[in-house]
Design an enzyme around this catalytic site. Structure first.
Site, PDB file in Angstrom:
ATOM      1  N   ASP A   1      -9.736   6.259   3.300  1.00 44.83           N
ATOM      2  CA  ASP A   1      -8.593   4.933   3.255  1.00 44.83           C
ATOM      3  C   ASP A   1      -7.346   5.447   4.177  1.00 44.83           C
ATOM      4  OD1 ASP A   1      -9.313   2.813   2.016  1.00 44.83           O
ATOM      5  OD2 ASP A   1      -8.593   3.121  -0.128  1.00 44.83           O
TER       6      ASP A   1
HETATM    7  C1  BGC Z   1      -3.992   6.433  -0.778  1.00 45.84           C
HETATM    8  C2  BGC Z   1      -4.656   6.083  -1.175  1.00 45.84           C
HETATM    9  C3  BGC Z   1      -5.755   5.257  -1.369  1.00 45.84           C
HETATM   10  C4  BGC Z   1      -4.411   4.054  -0.557  1.00 45.84           C
HETATM   11  C5  BGC Z   1      -4.943   2.493  -1.282  1.00 45.84           C
HETATM   12  C6  BGC Z   1      -2.712   5.292   0.225  1.00 45.84           C
HETATM   13  O1  BGC Z   1      -1.737   5.529   0.716  1.00 45.84           O
HETATM   14  O2  BGC Z   1      -3.910   7.695   0.552  1.00 45.84           O
HETATM   15  O3  BGC Z   1      -6.033   7.131  -1.762  1.00 45.84           O
HETATM   16  O4  BGC Z   1      -6.600   4.305  -1.494  1.00 45.84           O
HETATM   17  O5  BGC Z   1      -3.503   4.119  -0.100  1.00 45.84           O
HETATM   18  O6  BGC Z   1      -4.775   1.912  -0.091  1.00 45.84           O
HETATM   19  C1  NOJ Z   2      -8.217   5.704  -3.459  1.00 50.60           C
HETATM   20  C2  NOJ Z   2      -9.170   4.334  -3.286  1.00 50.60           C
HETATM   21  O1  NOJ Z   2      -8.580   3.068  -4.454  1.00 50.60           O
HETATM   22  C3  NOJ Z   2      -9.844   4.344  -2.815  1.00 50.60           C
HETATM   23  O2  NOJ Z   2     -10.531   2.850  -2.114  1.00 50.60           O
HETATM   24  C4  NOJ Z   2     -10.191   5.510  -1.093  1.00 50.60           C
HETATM   25  O3  NOJ Z   2     -11.739   5.816  -1.142  1.00 50.60           O
HETATM   26  C5  NOJ Z   2      -9.629   7.119  -1.639  1.00 50.60           C
HETATM   27  N1  NOJ Z   2      -8.535   6.864  -2.373  1.00 50.60           N
HETATM   28  C6  NOJ Z   2      -9.588   7.681  -0.754  1.00 50.60           C
HETATM   29  O4  NOJ Z   2      -8.825   6.975   0.351  1.00 50.60           O
END
Ligand code: BGC
Ligand code: NOJ
Length: 814
Positions: A487
């Site tokens: 993400d």
């Molecule tokens: C986090 C990710 C997460 C995303 C969700 C980010 O701030 O680092 O791990 O998947 O937010 O929207």
């Molecule tokens: C947490 C999110 O829930 C997941 O969808 C994503 O793939 C990982 N973070 C990595 O960014």
């Protein structure tokens, strides 16, 4: 250093001191009513949706971190001393404190000045309520006069609004109290048809429903005025902060024990029978009263608990293994499977790190979670798949998440994540492989929930696949869109304003930046879809999928190979991300893991080299970090990944979710030692001894462990709700132990450590129990199968005749 121990025979983790480095929690409920409970009885409850139907209030990021929950206070009415058997909120020096977190229940108790008290909290199956059974025993040589106070704080239903809209909320709280039952009915007068109740089995000496009357001015939960003076105030809440507190007086002779049962529940009334009398504003309590009366009887509560115990025994019994490694056994047989059920129920919505108001059920996340729970609840997995597919967009793309209560997709955490559609293919294929139920493909499912747009589910998968082909970039690789699995790799975001959301901001049209990760995912999902097509009698379609897959495979090897490892992406300027040419972020785990998992480069040695580079450059003793070198500063063109300080989260943290991709990759190149070694590095049970470093619960996976660039290397964060649960379960059961579901049956293809002489397993699959015994007769992974005493070629156990109860499988490795 440890803070407790595993009691495997009871399937419990026993915490023996309350001051764990972080709250160590458990989940109550597994159907519609849920609760989160910490080892000091902190936490909250909700009905189905942690945001929209929050029953009790909880303040996140509190000081102390975990404050507020399901509290019991005891008061010695002779001396006036009071304490909480769960330590919080009064934090007295207790004797024999223990918290037993088990499958769907938690028991917290201790002894103080000769009085032992313990509460068992659980949610019975098929009910929308939780039961607290508090047992108090007098170990003093003389009689004890005690007061017991219960305490919960009600949430005004919508947790987001509850924590922000005070100008309204301080005026709307309403309760009723009747027959020792406290009813919370805020907003019931208008559009809500639901209310909460909190009941007590014993005669009460009083109650409180107004928080400030119970606490007294300028006091906290640790020092309530009502408890201090030994008398409830019989307060009735009007506005402000409704709570539920019962006051029970107990006289206990020496050695006498008494149990008080509390029942906290959620109830809906038919709209036309909300009030009783009908033309009044008085809550119709008829429906609730029956269920309350039932569970206030200790024997009935015990029976409900027994039923819950059997439920979990059956679920976990579906896959049990006996290997030479205690941590493998414990995680597979108990905790990892249990955690997979939590991710099924919660997705990423409600934990002690997910507030329950930010994220609903994620499209990508929930599809991956299926890998870990489909064998336990196939019927509910099917429903989940259809719900997810109904939020898919006509383009084949998807809403990134939906709210469980409404089942409608929304863009709150962004849209246009170009990996999303492929996870649906993988979720569906996992379902079919497990169940053999092909008819799911014919279910008619809408797009964006729009009536009239329904097509068979199969067409959803076709559109998923097409979605990528319609969005290829300059190198023939998939355009990344807002982001892919990661993400935080936001190659089209270019955000330079503080506070702007990386999830919803896009400043580039996205026609250049490409993802090698999505390419690998496309290869993986495409092969699955091809197999589905061929079994659906569509050979032409199958070969066209395979043709696209091999084209993409070739593109990865040409455009996505950096010499020693797979590149991660191309940015908006067409420059490589995750390459030796980069100043920082030269190598990323995702493509080393996913390409090898997908089988890219296995034949030509690229996979083996990528894994070798992973070991050299990314592996640490606490797990494999996401990339190296960590980004030391913010890169406008890379986005959120470089917003994190080095070593945390996606910026070179050990993002546990993707470690199993490498583990599976290692099994694909036949390296069982490396696979199990990586598995062990992040296995929470294997890290129990370093609980003071790891800090999160030793019985469940956390999303992240701080990487080597962080000052707190080895410290875990964001436990419970993570794709790590499903992927590790999948990696250990299906790839290392090699008990692998496939369209035509169960495969046995272990890639275990060289030092293991074998293992045993019991796996229930499509109604038949497979008794599996694996024996090592040589150093390799070559399998010879014997099924019910006869040898069978290959590694696929032929499906037994219908009705067969058991199959005996012997696999010899050479
Ligand atoms: C986090 C990710 C997460 C995303 C969700 C980010 O701030 O680092 O791990 O998947 O937010 O929207
Ligand atoms: C947490 C999110 O829930 C997941 O969808 C994503 O793939 C990982 N973070 C990595 O960014």
């Amino acid at each position: 250093m440890k803070y407790g121990y595993f009691d495997d025979s009871l399937r419990e983790y026993v915490i023996t001191r309350p001051d764990t480095p972080l709250p160590w929690i458990n989940y109550l409920g597994c159907q519609a009513y849920f609760g989160i409970i910490s080892n000091t009885a902190g936490g909250y409850s909700f009905y189905r949706d942690a945001r929209l139907r929050r029953i009790t209030r909880y303040r996140y990021n509190n000081a102390p971190y975990d404050f507020g929950g399901r509290y019991i206070y005891l008061r010695d009415d002779t001396s006036g001393e009071f304490w909480s058997p769960s330590w919080q909120p009064t934090r007295r020096k207790l004797e024999n404190y223990s918290c037993r977190h088990g499958m769907g229940y938690t028991i917290i108790g201790s002894k103080y000045q000769g009085i032992e008290a313990s509460t068992r909290y659980f949610v019975p199956l098929d009910e929308n309520l939780e039961i607290w059974q508090t047992t108090v025993t007098n170990h003093r040589p003389q009689a004890a006069e005690l007061s017991v106070f219960s305490l919960i704080e009600f949430c005004l239903w919508d947790a987001q609004d509850d924590s922000t809209n005070f100008q309204r909320n301080f005026s709307i709280g309403e309760v009723e109290v009747e027959d020792r039952v406290i009813y919370h009915k805020t907003e019931y007068r208008e559009r809500r048809d639901h209310f909460a109740f909190f009941a007590c089995s014993e005669k009460t000496a009083g109650f409180d429903t107004q928080r400030d009357a119970f606490l007294g001015a300028y006091r906290g939960w640790d020092n309530p005025a009502a408890v201090e003076r030994g008398q409830s105030g019989n307060s009735v809440a009007h506005g402000w902060a409704p709570i539920g507190s019962h006051h029970v007086k107990l006289s206990l002779k020496p050695s006498e024990s008494r149990q008080i049962v509390f029942v906290l529940g959620y109830q809906e009334n038919p709209r036309d029978r909300k009030f009783d009398p009908l033309d009044s504003q008085i809550l119709n309590k008829k429906t609730a009263k029956e269920v309350i009366a039932k569970y206030l009887v200790p024997a009935k509560a015990d029976a409900a608990f027994e039923k819950l115990r059997r439920y979990w025994e059956e679920l976990l019994g579906l896959c049990q293994v006996d290997t030479p490694d205690v941590h493998t056994n414990r995680m597979v047989n108990i905790w990892n499977a249990y955690q997979c059920m939590a991710t099924f129920n919660m997705s990423r919505s409600a934990s002690f790190y997910e507030s329950g108001i930010g994220r609903g059920l994620g499209f990508r996340d929930s599809n991956q979670d299926l890998l870990g729970f489909v064998h336990m609840v196939p019927g509910r997995a099917r429903e989940r798949i259809l719900d997810l597919a109904a939020t898919q967009l006509p383009t084949g793309g998807a809403y990134h998440q939906y709210q469980p209560l409404t089942k409608r997709g929304n863009n709150d955490v962004g849209s246009g994540f170009n990996d999303d559609p492929h996870w649906l293919i993988l979720g569906v294929s996992a379902y079919i492989k497990e169940t053999g139920v092909w008819s799911i493909l014919d279910e008619r499912v809408p797009y964006d929930n729009a009536p009239g747009s329904e097509t068979p589910l199969y067409e959803h998968l076709q559109r998923s696949f097409r979605y990528t082909l319609d969005r290829l970039g300059p190198h023939g690789l998939p355009l990344i869109g807002r982001a892919d699995w990661n993400d935080c790799l936001n190659l089209n975001c270019f955000s330079d304003s503080p506070g702007q959301s990386f999830q919803t901001t896009t400043n580039k049209d996205g026609k250049v930046a490409e993802s090698v990760f999505i390419a690998a995912l496309f290869v993986h999902a495409g092969r699955e879809l091809a197999q589905i097509a061929s079994r659906r009698g569509l050979p032409g379609e199958c070969s066209s999928y395979l043709a696209e897959v091999s084209k993409m495979d070739a593109t990865i090897r040409k455009q996505g190979w950096d010499g020693e490892w797979f590149i991660r992406a191309y940015d908006d300027f067409g420059r490589k991300v995750g390459s030796k040419e980069c100043a920082e972020g030269k190598i990323f785990i995702e493509t080393q893991g996913y390409c090898t998992l997908a089988g890219v480069g296995i034949d030509d040695g690229m996979a083996a080299r990528a894994l070798e580079s992973t070991r050299k450059l990314l592996a640490t003793k606490h797990g494999i970090v996401l990339q190296q070198p960590a980004y030391s500063k913010y890169y406008l063109e890379l986005g959120e990944i470089s917003s994190y300080p080095p070593g945390y989260k996606e910026n070179a943290g050990i993002f546990c979710h993707n470690n199993p991709w490498v583990i599976i990759g290692e099994t694909r190149v036949g390296n069982g030692d490396a696979a199990h070694d990586y598995y062990t590095r992040i296995n929470p049970s294997a890290r129990e001894e370093i609980s003071d470093v790891h800090r999160c619960e030793p019985y469940v996976y956390a999303q992240m462990i701080a990487g080597r660039d962080a000052p707190t290397h080895g410290e875990a964060k964001n436990s419970w709700l993570t794709g790590t649960a499903a992927w590790n379960y999948f990696a250990i059961t299906q790839w290392i132990l090699g008990i692998r579901t496939d369209f035509d049956g169960l495969r046995i293809a272990p890639v275990i450590p060289g030092s293991w002489s074998g293992f045993k397993a019991t796996r229930k699959f499509r109604g038949t129990t497979y008794q599996i015994e694996v024996q090592r007769a040589g150093p390799g992974n070559q399998v010879s199968l014997e099924v019910n005493g006869s040898s069978v070629p290959g590694n696929l156990v032929p499906l037994p005749p219908a009705g067969a109860k058991t199959v005996a499988v012997k696999a010899t490795l050479r």
